[in-house]
Structures are given as C-alpha cells and as structure tokens.
Scaffold this motif. Structure first.
Motif, PDB file in Angstrom:
ATOM      1  N   ASP A  13      46.392  56.100  59.806  1.00 50.63           N
ATOM      2  CA  ASP A  13      46.669  56.034  58.632  1.00 50.63           C
ATOM      3  C   ASP A  13      47.297  54.848  58.150  1.00 50.63           C
ATOM      4  OD1 ASP A  13      46.249  58.837  57.797  1.00 50.63           O
ATOM      5  OD2 ASP A  13      48.102  59.591  58.332  1.00 50.63           O
ATOM      6  N   TYR A  14      47.866  54.114  59.365  1.00 47.08           N
ATOM      7  CA  TYR A  14      48.491  52.740  59.087  1.00 47.08           C
ATOM      8  C   TYR A  14      47.117  51.784  58.962  1.00 47.08           C
ATOM      9  CZ  TYR A  14      52.895  55.157  60.018  1.00 47.08           C
ATOM     10  OH  TYR A  14      54.096  55.852  59.753  1.00 47.08           O
ATOM     11  N   VAL A  15      46.245  52.093  59.973  1.00 49.05           N
ATOM     12  CA  VAL A  15      45.235  50.874  59.944  1.00 49.05           C
ATOM     13  C   VAL A  15      44.403  51.105  58.527  1.00 49.05           C
ATOM     14  CG1 VAL A  15      42.670  50.772  60.794  1.00 49.05           C
ATOM     15  CG2 VAL A  15      44.892  51.307  62.502  1.00 49.05           C
ATOM     16  N   ARG A  16      44.314  52.143  57.976  1.00 52.84           N
ATOM     17  CA  ARG A  16      43.626  52.530  56.791  1.00 52.84           C
ATOM     18  C   ARG A  16      44.412  51.812  55.714  1.00 52.84           C
ATOM     19  NH1 ARG A  16      43.643  57.431  57.288  1.00 52.84           N
ATOM     20  NH2 ARG A  16      41.393  57.843  57.783  1.00 52.84           N
ATOM     21  N   ALA A  17      45.889  51.943  55.751  1.00 53.79           N
ATOM     22  CA  ALA A  17      46.849  51.306  54.828  1.00 53.79           C
ATOM     23  C   ALA A  17      46.577  49.779  54.858  1.00 53.79           C
ATOM     24  CB  ALA A  17      48.115  51.615  54.999  1.00 53.79           C
ATOM     25  N   CYS A  18      46.437  49.178  56.078  1.00 48.27           N
ATOM     26  CA  CYS A  18      46.053  47.849  56.069  1.00 48.27           C
ATOM     27  C   CYS A  18      45.193  47.312  55.552  1.00 48.27           C
ATOM     28  CB  CYS A  18      46.469  47.319  57.520  1.00 48.27           C
ATOM     29  SG  CYS A  18      48.203  47.543  58.222  1.00 48.27           S
ATOM     30  N   LEU A  19      43.947  48.151  55.747  1.00 45.24           N
ATOM     31  CA  LEU A  19      42.654  47.487  55.513  1.00 45.24           C
ATOM     32  C   LEU A  19      42.415  47.596  53.823  1.00 45.24           C
ATOM     33  CD1 LEU A  19      40.266  49.230  57.987  1.00 45.24           C
ATOM     34  CD2 LEU A  19      40.651  46.576  57.734  1.00 45.24           C
ATOM     35  N   ARG A  20      43.002  48.721  53.300  1.00 40.48           N
ATOM     36  CA  ARG A  20      43.131  48.955  51.784  1.00 40.48           C
ATOM     37  C   ARG A  20      43.786  47.737  51.137  1.00 40.48           C
ATOM     38  NH1 ARG A  20      44.240  53.607  47.863  1.00 40.48           N
ATOM     39  NH2 ARG A  20      45.063  52.377  45.956  1.00 40.48           N
ATOM     40  N   LYS A  21      45.154  47.213  51.775  1.00 35.33           N
ATOM     41  CA  LYS A  21      45.679  46.310  51.108  1.00 35.33           C
ATOM     42  C   LYS A  21      45.019  44.989  51.094  1.00 35.33           C
ATOM     43  CE  LYS A  21      50.084  44.996  49.543  1.00 35.33           C
ATOM     44  NZ  LYS A  21      51.472  45.833  49.240  1.00 35.33           N
ATOM     45  N   ALA A  22      44.475  44.756  52.079  1.00 29.05           N
ATOM     46  CA  ALA A  22      43.759  43.426  52.471  1.00 29.05           C
ATOM     47  C   ALA A  22      42.698  43.302  51.717  1.00 29.05           C
ATOM     48  CB  ALA A  22      43.507  43.363  54.069  1.00 29.05           C
ATOM     49  N   SER A  23      41.946  44.585  51.641  1.00 27.12           N
ATOM     50  CA  SER A  23      40.720  44.602  50.388  1.00 27.12           C
ATOM     51  C   SER A  23      41.161  44.028  49.130  1.00 27.12           C
ATOM     52  CB  SER A  23      40.046  45.865  50.496  1.00 27.12           C
ATOM     53  OG  SER A  23      39.477  46.214  51.781  1.00 27.12           O
ATOM     54  N   ASP A  24      42.188  44.689  48.542  1.00 25.17           N
ATOM     55  CA  ASP A  24      42.580  44.530  47.143  1.00 25.17           C
ATOM     56  C   ASP A  24      43.053  42.900  47.189  1.00 25.17           C
ATOM     57  OD1 ASP A  24      42.234  46.753  46.891  1.00 25.17           O
ATOM     58  OD2 ASP A  24      44.299  47.533  46.692  1.00 25.17           O
ATOM     59  N   ILE A  25      43.817  42.385  48.217  1.00 24.06           N
ATOM     60  CA  ILE A  25      44.024  40.999  48.221  1.00 24.06           C
ATOM     61  C   ILE A  25      42.657  39.961  48.298  1.00 24.06           C
ATOM     62  CG2 ILE A  25      45.304  39.049  49.189  1.00 24.06           C
ATOM     63  CD1 ILE A  25      47.340  41.346  50.437  1.00 24.06           C
ATOM     64  N   SER A  26      42.016  40.503  48.898  1.00 16.39           N
ATOM     65  CA  SER A  26      40.666  39.440  48.850  1.00 16.39           C
ATOM     66  C   SER A  26      40.036  39.678  47.871  1.00 16.39           C
ATOM     67  CB  SER A  26      39.689  40.120  49.981  1.00 16.39           C
ATOM     68  OG  SER A  26      40.261  40.227  51.220  1.00 16.39           O
ATOM     69  N   VAL A  27      40.094  40.756  46.983  1.00 18.86           N
ATOM     70  CA  VAL A  27      39.699  40.796  45.395  1.00 18.86           C
ATOM     71  C   VAL A  27      40.140  39.809  44.642  1.00 18.86           C
ATOM     72  CG1 VAL A  27      39.004  41.952  43.466  1.00 18.86           C
ATOM     73  CG2 VAL A  27      38.685  43.016  45.807  1.00 18.86           C
ATOM     74  N   LEU A  28      41.630  39.872  44.697  1.00 18.43           N
ATOM     75  CA  LEU A  28      42.383  38.758  43.878  1.00 18.43           C
ATOM     76  C   LEU A  28      42.323  37.178  44.387  1.00 18.43           C
ATOM     77  CD1 LEU A  28      45.963  40.696  44.261  1.00 18.43           C
ATOM     78  CD2 LEU A  28      44.233  40.516  42.334  1.00 18.43           C
ATOM     79  N   VAL A  29      42.001  36.894  45.724  1.00 20.24           N
ATOM     80  CA  VAL A  29      41.744  35.705  46.055  1.00 20.24           C
ATOM     81  C   VAL A  29      40.456  35.128  45.687  1.00 20.24           C
ATOM     82  CG1 VAL A  29      41.575  34.200  48.033  1.00 20.24           C
ATOM     83  CG2 VAL A  29      43.284  35.894  47.849  1.00 20.24           C
ATOM     84  N   THR A  30      39.385  36.078  45.911  1.00 20.08           N
ATOM     85  CA  THR A  30      38.205  35.688  45.392  1.00 20.08           C
ATOM     86  C   THR A  30      37.564  35.804  43.893  1.00 20.08           C
ATOM     87  OG1 THR A  30      37.235  37.780  46.082  1.00 20.08           O
ATOM     88  CG2 THR A  30      37.105  36.242  47.778  1.00 20.08           C
ATOM     89  N   SER A  31      38.410  36.341  43.169  1.00 24.04           N
ATOM     90  CA  SER A  31      38.254  36.533  41.610  1.00 24.04           C
ATOM     91  C   SER A  31      38.937  35.125  41.097  1.00 24.04           C
ATOM     92  CB  SER A  31      39.264  37.472  41.086  1.00 24.04           C
ATOM     93  OG  SER A  31      40.480  37.294  41.257  1.00 24.04           O
ATOM     94  N   ARG A  32      39.201  34.887  39.987  1.00 24.05           N
ATOM     95  CA  ARG A  32      39.649  33.906  39.340  1.00 24.05           C
ATOM     96  C   ARG A  32      41.311  33.463  39.371  1.00 24.05           C
ATOM     97  NH1 ARG A  32      36.847  32.541  33.540  1.00 24.05           N
ATOM     98  NH2 ARG A  32      38.243  30.508  34.088  1.00 24.05           N
TER      99      ARG A  32
END
Length: 709
Positions: free
Chosen positions: A348-367
């Motif tokens: 569950d903790y692995v899943r939570a880390c990957l999910r949050k990192a994915s969201d931050i990656s979208v923020l960084v690679t957007s404008r």
C-alpha cells in the motif's frame, strides 16, 4: 547477497577496546589441539580479521543439506561448505556471509525449545543443536551442529556470535574498515560517478541540466548554514548568498528552498524543509524566501509531501511485518499468506508513493513553472518523491550512470540520515525509507522493462549494500559527517542539527571510495548482470523535450499560488506564513478544506490543471505507472530469497541463463515422457508446443501414479 570483487584488498582494523575474544573466552572450554582452526581456514581471513570461534555443522533448509564449517570472526559470520573453493580475488564472494551489523535476530534451537539470544547470558544451561541467523536483508542461515550440539565447539561458536554481535556497534565497526584496490593508489582513484562533494561537480551537473537561471551557491561551504545540507547547492541567479543565508534560517534545520532538477521544458522541481513559523523575518528576508520559492516563475505549486504518504513509524512497522512474513520460518499458513501480506501495508505504501510521484510528474511536465516539495525535515519523503519524479520524467535518469548519480545527489549528498533510518544508531527513528524507494523503482522496472538500462540484480546489489560496512556512502547521516570522517574537512564550523548524533572521530576511510566502486567488490560477471538486456535506448528519444519559452526565469511576484494535496489543487493567497495574516502553508495540511481522495491520477482528471495553463499534451518520454490492484507486486527475488523453492520460475537475469532454464525444463519433459498415459501417446504433439496448465497437471499426475506403482 554478493560479496567481494576482483583485484582488491580489504583491511579491517582491530577494535581498540576489543580483546582477543572479549567475554567470550570466559565461557570457553579449552579446545583440543586437534580442533584448532587449520592454516587453510585462517588463510581465508581478510587482513586484520580474526577468527573468534568455529565449529563443524550442516547447512539446513536447503536440498541437499551441506556439510561445512560455521565461523565467527570480529567482522562476520560465515558458513564454508566442504570443498568450497576460495578465490583470493573475491575473499567475500560467499552467499553464506553475514556481516555482524546485518544480523537482525539470533536464535538457538534445542529439541523443541527455541531461545532468542540477546546477550551472552542467554545460553546458560542451554546446549544449541541448531542456530538460526536472521539477516536484515531477508536471508536466513540455519546451521545444525554435529553430535546434536554436544561438541564443545557448538557452544563456543554460538557464544562467540552472541558476544561479537553485542559488541558490533556500527559506528565502531565502520571506523575500522578500509578498502583499496590492489595495485592502485587510493588517492589517485577517480570515483565512477560524481560524488557531488565539490563545486565543480555541481557546476557540471547544472550545465548538463541546462539550468541557465541557476547558479552554484557556496554559502554552506563550511557547513555553517546546516550540517545536513551539502556544501554546495543550486539557487536562482538573482539572489545573493547573503540573502540565501538569511532566508534558510527561517526553515526547519536550515534546509531552505533549492533546486533538485530542472526540466528541459522550463519547469523547476525544488525541495525544502518546513517553515519556522515562530521566527520573525524582516521584509528583506521574506522577499528572499519568495524569490527562492517562485524561482522566477509566474505559477507556483507547493506540494504537501507528507500528505497521503506513510509516516516514518508506518514505514518501519510495515517493513518489520514484511520481514517476519517472508522469512522461511514464518508461522503464517499458506492459505492466509496473501492476506497477511496485505496486512503488512508495505505494498500500500509503495502504491501511495508511485501515485503521488506520478501526479507530481504531471505537474512538472505541464506548464507549471515551479513545483516545490515541502517536508518538515526535507530528508526522507522529499528525496523519495524527487527521485521518482525524475525517473518518470527524465530518460537519462533511467540509465545506469544516471540512476547512480541521482541517488548520490538526492539521497547521499542531500543528507538522508541513512545510519539512523537503517538502525545504526539505536535511535527510535529507524525507518527504511530508502528501501521503500528501491521497491518503487523495481515496480517501475517491471512495468517499463525497455526503459531502464539497469536490471533487477543491480537493485538487489544496491539493496544489500546499505548494510555492508565497506564505504562511507550509507554509513553516515550527513555530508558533514562523511567529510569529517574521511579527513576531507581540515576546518569547519559545526552547526547543531537536533535529533541526530555526532559523528565518531577518525579518518581511516578512503576519501574517494563509494558504494559505486562495484569493481572493488563484485566480479566482472556479476557486474554484467547489472545491465538490462531488454533496454532499448531508442525507446525514449530526446526529440520529445520541449523548448524553453521566452518567459523563462522572468522575475516578479507570482500571479498564482497553489497547494497540491490529496490529488487536488487548492489556491493560496500568499507563499510565506509571515505576512499580515497566517498563511495556509504554516498550518498542518489536515486543516485545509479539500475534496475527498480521488481514485484517478491527476493525468486522468479533466479538472486536474487550471484552465489558464491550457491543454498541454503529456510528452512521450513521461512514464505513468499503474498502481491499482495486481499492478503492484511483491519483490520476490529480494524478500523471498530465504526460500529457494519460491525462487523457482523467476526469470533468469541473462539470455544464457534463460537458455539454461529452457534446457533444464526440456530435459525434465523428456524424462517425464514415458510416464504419460497411453491416451496421450496416441496424440501427435509438436515437441515445441507449450503445454497449458491442465496438460502439465495431467503429466505430473501420471508421473506421480507411476512412482506410486
């Protein structure tokens, strides 16, 4: 676990306060002359290593069982099978070696009794028939003694292990071990990757990332801003070091905002500690803090790192439960094993880390122009998320060289307290956050096998290296401690960092030696397995990288400030908590109004980004992993390594290994062919046809019936 390497020499300096056997000798019975260690056994010791006790035994838990010798030294416990060939080039290349600091639990078995050995007095009036050594790296060494433990040596070697383990304080052990490659001067050896200990290393990396709006700051060169920070880091061009010094003083442990990674499209990923809301900065200090946070961008997103992710206590408890579940002597029934695995919460903790990192990656690679990771201590989850974001967003971070550089920069140089988190100081703040990160990387490797140059075996080697006392990489809590220990710092000004112990004195370490010197500890054949044979460098071309826009790094107050938490963006009125009214940033995130957690990632939500950012298609180089249900799996080759029967069926690391496995399976099928029923013989079958599970079950059933007949 792999040990050793080619062309090397090890030196283990004896401990100053350690007698020949300490209190172990007080419990020893006189050894018969015929039972003294042979010259052959003694010759297998490392320079400075002393044999404390030894006894003949049988390695159990494997088929077939192995006869050999259990040896305890002042550095390790090792089991040497009979006929084992020792190679002078790889003195520690035995899968049966356990460094004393790697022993998590020690148990003795006599009949139906099992006693956990915590101190030498635990063995009074107890004759061990077996000894079980539980490694912190999920391995188990189970040795039964000859004559049911009645031999005096069985008692002696068990006592020696208990005593040596009790005296194996990590700081003492680590201060007495050096490693240097034979035939080379240690001072002339160039590290395989930049260690980020010099201004030149940071300037080279800055140019590599094309971060033109940033510069290398030397304000912490003498560690008088914060001992947990590196000597050098990146700050915006337009801010002076004097302003940096004042601004950093208003953050927890002096860890102010600084650049972690510059995206080629113009976005910047920053990290910082929590605000010291009790401080009273003047207008100039507030202006300096805002300049650091906005980094010249018009849009700023502050990420609440600790929200949705496990606490340090949660990580530690989950890891302990996982280790107890995965050991071969686990008492959990097979039909309840999966539910027990779910109960550990580790996945569950692995899943939570990957999910949050994915969201931050979208923020960084957007404008979004400036994305700031804020954690109170800035030494645990910030490093985990920053590293995962770069792995998801930057193809160069997925190369072997790039990944090692990433770990060195975001974990080692950034001041992750490895020694404390891995239990080396005896403090209550133990939590294997770095091992949680490695599990997340393994998940990415399984989902995107063609995008990573390194293999699962490289991750295993890195996983096991955190508790092998031969380098300074994972042996200290701060860059200041590493520099002081290695003798790198001739003069310094100490700044007290609350909650962390002072580094031990001494300078016996090679300044240039790091965990990345794999050729000093591993053979060429082992290092070759670090490469992923399925890696396709053309799979992530550089052409996807967008060009920086003309408005890049334009100074001025931010036009919009956002807090990203629980998958939602909440607008904020100000960046700093010291204006006329308290800022939301100064308040715990649980007080912020927000919608319920969504099951969708930010990339899947139409409302995820503000409308004025526009619809920006995600670049093709961005990886968005799955994290639902069976998409997150157990790292079996790591956590179940103590169960050889479970390792069956795992893919071989190399093409030749796959060919060997295929040949072995074909040979088994040929042996089983005469056992097939007459009905099956009448059917024509292509020998290269893959059998389905039903057909295989029928073959096995026919074979079993034939054996019973």
């Amino acid at each position: 676990m792999w040990w050793g390497g080619r062309g090397q020499s090890f030196n283990i300096a004896p401990q100053k306060e350690e007698p020949e056997m300490g209190s172990v000798q007080e419990n020893r019975m006189p050894e018969p002359r015929s039972r003294q260690p042979s010259s052959c056994l003694a010759s297998r010791c490392l320079p400075g290593e002393q044999i404390l006790a030894w006894a003949p035994g049988v390695r159990k838990g494997l088929e077939p069982e192995l006869s050999g010798t259990l040896i305890c030294t002042n550095f390790r416990v090792t089991f040497q099978p009979c006929g084992w060939q020792w190679n002078q080039d790889t003195p520690l290349n035995s899968e049966y070696d356990f460094a004393l600091v790697n022993i998590g639990r020690l148990e003795a078995v006599s009949g139906l009794s099992r006693v956990q050995l915590l101190r030498p007095g635990s063995l009074h009036k107890f004759i061990p028939e077996e000894i079980l050594i539980h490694g912190r790296d999920f391995r188990l060494l189970r040795v039964g003694f000859e004559a049911g433990g009645l031999e005096p040596q069985a008692f002696q070697v068990t006592m020696a292990i208990v005593q040596a383990r009790a005296q194996s304080n990590q700081a003492q052990q680590y201060s007495g071990i050096t490693l240097s490659k034979a035939g080379q001067g240690s001072g002339s050896r160039k590290p395989p990757i930049p260690l980020m200990e010099t201004a030149e290393d940071w300037e080279t990396e800055r140019k590599k990332q094309a971060a033109r709006g940033w510069r290398v700051s030397t304000v912490n060169e003498r560690f008088d801003v914060a001992t947990s920070l590196p000597r050098y880091f990146w700050v915006p061009n337009r801010i002076l070091d004097s302003e940096v010094r004042r601004a950093f003083g208003h953050f927890h442990q002096g860890r102010g905002p600084r650049l972690s990674w510059h995206h080629p499209g113009g976005s910047d990923l920053l990290r910082c500690g929590g605000f010291y809301t009790a401080s009273d900065p003047n207008k100039e200090d507030i202006r300096a803090v805002e300049l650091l946070l906005q980094a010249g961008h018009s849009d700023v997103v502050l990420v609440d790192t600790m929200d949705e992710l496990p606490s340090l206590a949660d990580v530690q408890l989950a890891h302990l439960r996982l280790r107890a579940l995965c050991l071969p002597d686990s008492s959990v029934a097979e039909d309840k094993w999966l539910s027990a695995l779910e109960g550990t919460r580790w996945l569950d903790y692995v899943r939570a880390c990957l999910r949050k990192a994915s969201d931050i990656s979208v923020l960084v690679t957007s404008r979004v122009r400036s994305v700031i990771l804020q954690e109170r201590g800035d030494r645990d989850l910030n490093g985990l998320l920053s590293s995962l974001v770069q792995l998801l967003s930057a193809p160069e971070a997925r190369t072997l060289f790039g990944f090692q550089s990433l770990v060195q920069r975001e974990w080692v140089a950034a001041g992750h307290p490895f020694l404390t988190r891995l239990g080396g100081t005896g403090a209550s703040e133990e939590a294997p956050v770095f091992l949680l990160f490695l599990d997340c990387v393994w998940q990415l490797l399984q989902q995107f096998p063609a995008d990573f140059e390194f293999s699962e075996f490289f991750l295993l080697a890195l996983h096991d290296s955190v508790r092998v006392p031969d380098t300074l990489t994972f042996l200290r809590n701060t860059p200041w401690e590493r520099g002081k220990q290695s003798g790198q710092l001739n003069s310094y000004t100490q700044v007290y960092t609350p909650g962390y112990s002072q580094p031990p004195a001494g300078n016996s370490f090679n300044l240039q030696l790091s965990v990345w010197d794999w050729d000093l500890r591993y053979s060429n054949a082992q290092i070759l397995q670090f490469q992923n044979p399925g890696y396709d460098p053309e799979h992530c071309p550089d052409s996807w990288l967008p060009r920086p826009q003309p408005s890049f790094m334009v100074p001025g107050p931010p036009s919009s400030v956002w807090l990203f938490s629980r998958g939602a963006l909440t607008p904020l009125n100000q960046l700093c908590p010291w204006r006329d009214s308290p800022s939301l940033l100064a308040v715990s995130s649980r007080w912020l109004p927000r919608p319920a957690i969504s099951s969708e990632s930010l990339a899947d939500q139409e409302w995820g980004l503000p409308s004025h950012w526009g619809a920006c298609p995600l670049p093709p180089g961005l990886l968005l992993p799955g994290y639902l249900g069976p998409q997150i799996r157990l790292w079996r080759r790591c956590y179940l390594r103590g169960r050889p029967e479970v390792q069956m069926g795992l893919s071989a690391p190399t093409i030749s290994g796959l060919q060997d496995e295929l040949s072995h399976l074909q040979e088994l099928l040929r042996k089983w062919t005469p056992r097939i029923s007459p009905e099956d013989h009448s059917k024509k079958r292509d020998p290269h046809t893959i059998l389905n599970p039903t057909e295989i079950a029928g073959i096995l059933k026919g074979r079993a019936e034939g054996d019973l007949g």
